[in-house]
Design a protein around this motif. Structure first.
Motif, PDB file in Angstrom:
ATOM      1  N   GLU A 113      -0.725  -7.264  14.532  1.00  0.00           N
ATOM      2  CA  GLU A 113       0.100  -7.886  13.493  1.00  0.00           C
ATOM      3  C   GLU A 113      -0.378  -7.497  12.099  1.00  0.00           C
ATOM      4  N   VAL A 114      -1.705  -7.523  11.901  1.00  0.00           N
ATOM      5  CA  VAL A 114      -2.253  -7.141  10.591  1.00  0.00           C
ATOM      6  C   VAL A 114      -1.976  -5.668  10.308  1.00  0.00           C
ATOM      7  N   ARG A 115      -2.161  -4.866  11.333  1.00  0.00           N
ATOM      8  CA  ARG A 115      -1.914  -3.429  11.158  1.00  0.00           C
ATOM      9  C   ARG A 115      -0.456  -3.162  10.824  1.00  0.00           C
ATOM     10  N   GLN A 116       0.469  -3.866  11.497  1.00  0.00           N
ATOM     11  CA  GLN A 116       1.888  -3.641  11.233  1.00  0.00           C
ATOM     12  C   GLN A 116       2.260  -4.084   9.821  1.00  0.00           C
ATOM     13  N   LYS A 117       1.662  -5.193   9.353  1.00  0.00           N
ATOM     14  CA  LYS A 117       1.910  -5.626   7.975  1.00  0.00           C
ATOM     15  C   LYS A 117       1.446  -4.559   6.985  1.00  0.00           C
ATOM     16  N   ALA A 118       0.274  -3.991   7.278  1.00  0.00           N
ATOM     17  CA  ALA A 118      -0.251  -2.955   6.395  1.00  0.00           C
ATOM     18  C   ALA A 118       0.676  -1.739   6.360  1.00  0.00           C
ATOM     19  N   LEU A 119       1.148  -1.311   7.523  1.00  0.00           N
ATOM     20  CA  LEU A 119       2.030  -0.146   7.574  1.00  0.00           C
ATOM     21  C   LEU A 119       3.351  -0.415   6.861  1.00  0.00           C
ATOM     22  N   THR A 120       3.865  -1.623   6.996  1.00  0.00           N
ATOM     23  CA  THR A 120       5.118  -1.969   6.307  1.00  0.00           C
ATOM     24  C   THR A 120       4.937  -1.860   4.799  1.00  0.00           C
ATOM     25  N   LEU A 121       3.812  -2.380   4.307  1.00  0.00           N
ATOM     26  CA  LEU A 121       3.537  -2.301   2.865  1.00  0.00           C
ATOM     27  C   LEU A 121       3.339  -0.849   2.419  1.00  0.00           C
ATOM     28  N   LEU A 122       2.623  -0.086   3.214  1.00  0.00           N
ATOM     29  CA  LEU A 122       2.362   1.308   2.855  1.00  0.00           C
ATOM     30  C   LEU A 122       3.642   2.129   2.835  1.00  0.00           C
ATOM     31  N   ARG A 123       4.514   1.909   3.822  1.00  0.00           N
ATOM     32  CA  ARG A 123       5.784   2.635   3.854  1.00  0.00           C
ATOM     33  C   ARG A 123       6.677   2.244   2.694  1.00  0.00           C
ATOM     34  N   GLY A 124       6.438   1.052   2.177  1.00  0.00           N
ATOM     35  CA  GLY A 124       7.215   0.605   1.014  1.00  0.00           C
ATOM     36  C   GLY A 124       6.676   1.127  -0.295  1.00  0.00           C
ATOM     37  N   GLY A 125       5.574   1.883  -0.245  1.00  0.00           N
ATOM     38  CA  GLY A 125       5.043   2.501  -1.467  1.00  0.00           C
ATOM     39  C   GLY A 125       3.813   1.827  -2.029  1.00  0.00           C
TER      40      GLY A 125
ATOM     41  N   ASN B 155      -3.057   2.065  -1.149  1.00  0.00           N
ATOM     42  CA  ASN B 155      -4.035   1.693  -0.131  1.00  0.00           C
ATOM     43  C   ASN B 155      -4.933   0.552  -0.584  1.00  0.00           C
ATOM     44  N   ALA B 156      -5.398   0.621  -1.834  1.00  0.00           N
ATOM     45  CA  ALA B 156      -6.329  -0.393  -2.332  1.00  0.00           C
ATOM     46  C   ALA B 156      -5.668  -1.765  -2.399  1.00  0.00           C
ATOM     47  N   ASP B 157      -4.382  -1.795  -2.805  1.00  0.00           N
ATOM     48  CA  ASP B 157      -3.678  -3.082  -2.900  1.00  0.00           C
ATOM     49  C   ASP B 157      -3.480  -3.691  -1.511  1.00  0.00           C
ATOM     50  N   VAL B 158      -3.149  -2.847  -0.532  1.00  0.00           N
ATOM     51  CA  VAL B 158      -2.954  -3.336   0.837  1.00  0.00           C
ATOM     52  C   VAL B 158      -4.273  -3.866   1.393  1.00  0.00           C
TER      53      VAL B 158
ATOM     54  N   LEU C  95      -4.762  -7.938   2.451  1.00  0.00           N
ATOM     55  CA  LEU C  95      -4.936  -8.279   3.866  1.00  0.00           C
ATOM     56  C   LEU C  95      -6.412  -8.427   4.257  1.00  0.00           C
ATOM     57  N   ASN C  96      -7.299  -8.240   3.288  1.00  0.00           N
ATOM     58  CA  ASN C  96      -8.743  -8.359   3.544  1.00  0.00           C
ATOM     59  C   ASN C  96      -9.191  -7.397   4.647  1.00  0.00           C
ATOM     60  N   VAL C  97      -8.758  -6.143   4.484  1.00  0.00           N
ATOM     61  CA  VAL C  97      -9.081  -5.080   5.439  1.00  0.00           C
ATOM     62  C   VAL C  97      -9.825  -3.985   4.673  1.00  0.00           C
ATOM     63  N   PRO C  98     -10.865  -3.386   5.242  1.00  0.00           N
ATOM     64  CA  PRO C  98     -11.573  -2.305   4.554  1.00  0.00           C
ATOM     65  C   PRO C  98     -10.629  -1.178   4.131  1.00  0.00           C
ATOM     66  N   LEU C  99     -10.899  -0.631   2.964  1.00  0.00           N
ATOM     67  CA  LEU C  99     -10.044   0.427   2.425  1.00  0.00           C
ATOM     68  C   LEU C  99      -9.985   1.624   3.368  1.00  0.00           C
TER      69      LEU C  99
ATOM     70  N   THR D  66     -10.189   1.646   6.568  1.00  0.00           N
ATOM     71  CA  THR D  66      -9.335   1.327   7.716  1.00  0.00           C
ATOM     72  C   THR D  66      -7.871   1.501   7.358  1.00  0.00           C
ATOM     73  N   VAL D  67      -7.504   1.050   6.167  1.00  0.00           N
ATOM     74  CA  VAL D  67      -6.112   1.203   5.714  1.00  0.00           C
ATOM     75  C   VAL D  67      -5.747   2.681   5.630  1.00  0.00           C
ATOM     76  N   GLY D  68      -6.653   3.487   5.072  1.00  0.00           N
ATOM     77  CA  GLY D  68      -6.383   4.922   4.977  1.00  0.00           C
ATOM     78  C   GLY D  68      -6.231   5.567   6.338  1.00  0.00           C
ATOM     79  N   TYR D  69      -7.041   5.135   7.288  1.00  0.00           N
ATOM     80  CA  TYR D  69      -6.965   5.673   8.648  1.00  0.00           C
ATOM     81  C   TYR D  69      -5.642   5.303   9.307  1.00  0.00           C
ATOM     82  N   TRP D  70      -5.241   4.025   9.147  1.00  0.00           N
ATOM     83  CA  TRP D  70      -3.952   3.608   9.696  1.00  0.00           C
ATOM     84  C   TRP D  70      -2.808   4.419   9.102  1.00  0.00           C
ATOM     85  N   LYS D  71      -2.886   4.649   7.793  1.00  0.00           N
ATOM     86  CA  LYS D  71      -1.821   5.406   7.122  1.00  0.00           C
ATOM     87  C   LYS D  71      -1.768   6.842   7.648  1.00  0.00           C
TER      88      LYS D  71
END
Length: 268
Positions: A7-19, A22-25, A29-33, A35-40
């Motif tokens: 669920e957290v990962r999907q929220k992150a991807l939704t935000l990233l696809r919306g533009g 990475n740092a804001d996401v 969501l209190n996720v390491p930067l 990790t967000v870059g890797y998911w993206k």
């Protein structure tokens, strides 16, 4: 170790696809930067949006054009003050030329030559105490500098490949300039002589090239011979590692220094 659910990962991807950045996401969501870059990255790869990796072409392997004049100069620099390094088996090797801070023009010439020979590769300068290392990274350094090997250059044979010799033959002055810029110099010598019964100081220019490798010295002197430049061995402190071109006594030697001044000149 923190694990983040689907669920957290999907929220992150939704935000990233919306533009979103990475740092804001990561912050929201209190996720390491990282990790967000890797998911993206994984998401873009799954959708086929990752840019294709581009491997720069090699003149030897792929037949791309080579700036031969720049290469002849860079080859001279490499044989003098250059070496190829591997920090680990997984990293791209780099060619490094050490240039003193006293000669910024030499550093500029070195960097221009690297960029001309490796137009698609990374070139940089690394500041050290009293000098800078000018570096280029390429997987094909061994293709263009087959003289690389274990140990110091003067402890192993150094010979040019036929294709390198052809380039040096076509651009001999660039090769000589690279050697002088690495392991040579132009100085003003002086002596005294009697003029009309009075001893006067007499100054004259001299080019020195100093290298412990007999093979590299021979490459230098063989090229001078082909250019019609007179040279002599100059033993200093018992070491026969110096080659001298000096404007003293003979007309031929004066002409030789004039040639060196026209095509090489002092470091700057």
């Amino acid at each position: 170790m923190n694990f983040h659910g689907t669920e957290v990962r999907q929220k992150a991807l939704t935000l990233l696809r919306g533009g979103a950045k990475n740092a804001d996401v990561a912050r929201s969501l209190n996720v390491p930067l990282g990790t967000v870059g890797y998911w993206k990255h994984l998401d873009r790869a799954a959708r086929g949006e990752c840019p294709e990796r581009h491997d720069p072409k090699c003149p030897r392997c792929d037949g791309r054009d080579l700036d031969e004049a720049a290469y002849a100069y860079l080859l001279g620099l490499y044989l003098g003050d250059g070496h190829i390094s591997h920090y680990s088996e997984h990293r791209v090797p780099n060619l490094m030329i050490t240039c003193t801070e006293s000669w910024p023009g030499l550093m500029d010439d070195c960097e221009r030559a690297m960029r001309a020979v490796f137009p698609e590769n990374s070139v940089c300068r690394v500041r050290k105490t009293g000098c800078r290392n000018v570096k280029v990274y390429s997987k094909h350094l061994h293709c263009l500098f087959p003289q690389h090997g274990p140990g110091k250059k003067h402890e192993r044979p150094i010979a040019l490949e036929p294709w390198q010799q052809a380039i040096v033959g076509a651009h001999p002055w660039e090769f000589i300039k690279g050697l002088i810029h690495s392991d040579g110099c132009r100085i003003t010598n002086w002596t005294t002589r009697m003029v009309a019964g009075e001893r006067k100081r007499y100054e004259y220019p001299r080019y020195f090239f100093t290298n412990v490798s007999e093979d590299i010295r021979r490459l230098y002197t063989d090229t001078l011979d082909k250019l019609g430049v007179e040279w002599t061995h100059c033993t200093r402190n018992g070491d026969p590692f110096n080659i001298s071109v000096a404007r003293k006594a003979s007309v031929a030697r004066k002409a030789s220094v004039a040639l060196m001044d026209a095509h090489v000149g002092p470091k700057y």
